[in-house]
Design a protein around this motif. Structure first.
Motif, PDB file in Angstrom:
ATOM      1  N   LEU A   1     111.939  94.665  48.737  1.00  0.00           N
ATOM      2  CA  LEU A   1     113.105  94.090  48.027  1.00  0.00           C
ATOM      3  C   LEU A   1     113.620  95.491  47.059  1.00  0.00           C
ATOM      4  CD1 LEU A   1     112.334  90.509  47.899  1.00  0.00           C
ATOM      5  CD2 LEU A   1     113.999  91.496  49.310  1.00  0.00           C
TER       6      LEU A   1
ATOM      7  N   LYS B   1     108.599  94.211  57.780  1.00  0.00           N
ATOM      8  CA  LYS B   1     108.493  94.056  56.235  1.00  0.00           C
ATOM      9  C   LYS B   1     109.187  95.020  55.607  1.00  0.00           C
ATOM     10  CE  LYS B   1     104.771  95.215  54.028  1.00  0.00           C
ATOM     11  NZ  LYS B   1     103.285  95.521  53.631  1.00  0.00           N
TER      12      LYS B   1
ATOM     13  N   MET C   1     110.616  91.420  51.811  1.00  0.00           N
ATOM     14  CA  MET C   1     111.241  90.636  52.838  1.00  0.00           C
ATOM     15  C   MET C   1     110.853  90.726  54.205  1.00  0.00           C
ATOM     16  SD  MET C   1     115.038  90.533  54.196  1.00  0.00           S
ATOM     17  CE  MET C   1     115.777  89.454  52.750  1.00  0.00           C
TER      18      MET C   1
ATOM     19  N   CYS D   1     110.931  85.724  51.926  1.00  0.00           N
ATOM     20  CA  CYS D   1     110.340  86.714  50.817  1.00  0.00           C
ATOM     21  C   CYS D   1     109.357  86.370  50.144  1.00  0.00           C
ATOM     22  CB  CYS D   1     111.578  86.967  49.866  1.00  0.00           C
ATOM     23  SG  CYS D   1     112.935  87.609  50.519  1.00  0.00           S
TER      24      CYS D   1
ATOM     25  N   PRO E   1     109.512  87.869  44.202  1.00  0.00           N
ATOM     26  CA  PRO E   1     109.263  88.503  45.457  1.00  0.00           C
ATOM     27  C   PRO E   1     109.299  90.036  45.520  1.00  0.00           C
ATOM     28  CG  PRO E   1     111.473  87.350  45.731  1.00  0.00           C
ATOM     29  CD  PRO E   1     110.906  87.398  44.171  1.00  0.00           C
TER      30      PRO E   1
ATOM     31  N   LEU F   1     116.078  84.914  45.856  1.00  0.00           N
ATOM     32  CA  LEU F   1     115.356  85.214  47.342  1.00  0.00           C
ATOM     33  C   LEU F   1     114.367  84.393  47.559  1.00  0.00           C
ATOM     34  CD1 LEU F   1     116.531  88.845  48.423  1.00  0.00           C
ATOM     35  CD2 LEU F   1     117.436  86.742  49.235  1.00  0.00           C
ATOM     36  N   ARG F   2     113.432  84.394  46.544  1.00  0.00           N
ATOM     37  CA  ARG F   2     111.922  83.576  46.684  1.00  0.00           C
ATOM     38  C   ARG F   2     112.116  82.286  47.345  1.00  0.00           C
ATOM     39  NH1 ARG F   2     110.218  82.543  41.411  1.00  0.00           N
ATOM     40  NH2 ARG F   2     110.965  80.600  41.689  1.00  0.00           N
TER      41      ARG F   2
END
Lengths: 96, 147
Positions: free
Chosen positions: B78, B75, B62, B146, B59, B127-128
């Motif tokens: 990351l 937005k 976020m 994300c 990703p 985090l994906r």
């Protein structure tokens, strides 16, 4: 090698209900020369401090690296966008 | 011609910026308008943003979206999180102890001293799969993911 490229443009728009609001479109790129001078000076000082700490046997002697990583953090702010639209206000923040 | 382009050209005409600086600014505007390419900003219009987590790949951003009474679209790259986590490993020990103590008092017992550089990439990749959906009592719906 990672290229540290600070933000180019910061665009902030704020409007509250019943007001005209305002917009700040600031070409941050204009501050780069000043930033280079300040960071360059700070880096020299940090390198001297690190060298002194290293020679004195201190475990922590990474102030110059800390400075560079802080600059990297500033560079990574590019691409941040925030749009807030509530009944009372409208806020837009774009960092390119 | 967009307002930003006009302003840049106006500043160039007034001699406030050099031709090279004007070119850099125009390039930044152009890249912001194009589709996301590695290292360049993604579209700024919230309507062009993804509506959910990406199925594959690392990703890049976020997203925080609030719908309902308030409309919020945020937005955050990351890469900023990555750079921030890497920075924590360089904070002087005395300062880090104070940070950990303050975070502990605020109910967040995270010891950044235990965070290793190799863990950071794993956190970013993981985090994906993260998605937070909150249905607030005031009617707002908050989504964090994300992509």
């Amino acid at each position: 090698m990672t290229v540290i490229l600070p933000p180019l443009v910061v665009d902030v728009r704020v409007k509250e209900a019943g007001t005209r609001g305002f917009r700040i479109w600031f070409p941050f790129v204009l501050l780069w020369p000043l930033l280079i001078v300040i960071v360059g000076f700070a880096l020299i000082v940090a390198l001297l401090v690190d060298a002194a700490l290293c020679l004195s046997g201190a475990r922590y002697h990474h102030y110059s690296l800390l400075l560079l990583k802080s600059l990297h953090l500033l560079a990574e702010v590019r691409g941040t966008h925030a749009h807030i639209n509530s009944p009372d206000s409208l806020v837009d923040v774009d960092i390119y | 011609m967009s307002e930003e382009r006009t302003r840049i050209l106006g500043m160039l005409a007034e001699g406030k910026i050099t031709a090279t600086e004007a070119e850099t600014l125009l390039d930044a505007l152009a890249s912001a308008a194009e589709a996301p390419v590695a290292g360049t900003p993604a579209p700024t219009s919230a309507s062009d943003w993804p509506t959910g987590p990406s199925a594959s790949g690392t990703p890049k951003f976020m997203y925080v979206k609030v719908t309902g009474k308030d409309q919020v679209d945020v937005k955050v790259p990351l890469a900023l999180l990555r750079a921030g986590l890497k920075l924590t490993s360089l904070i002087p020990p005395q300062a880090m102890d104070q940070i950990n103590e303050s975070m502990g008092e605020a109910g967040m017992s995270i010891d950044f001293n235990n965070l290793k550089p190799e863990d950071i990439e794993e956190i970013i990749t993981s985090l994906r799969e993260m998605e937070v959906n909150v249905q607030a009592s005031d009617g707002n719906n908050v989504r964090v993911f994300c992509a």
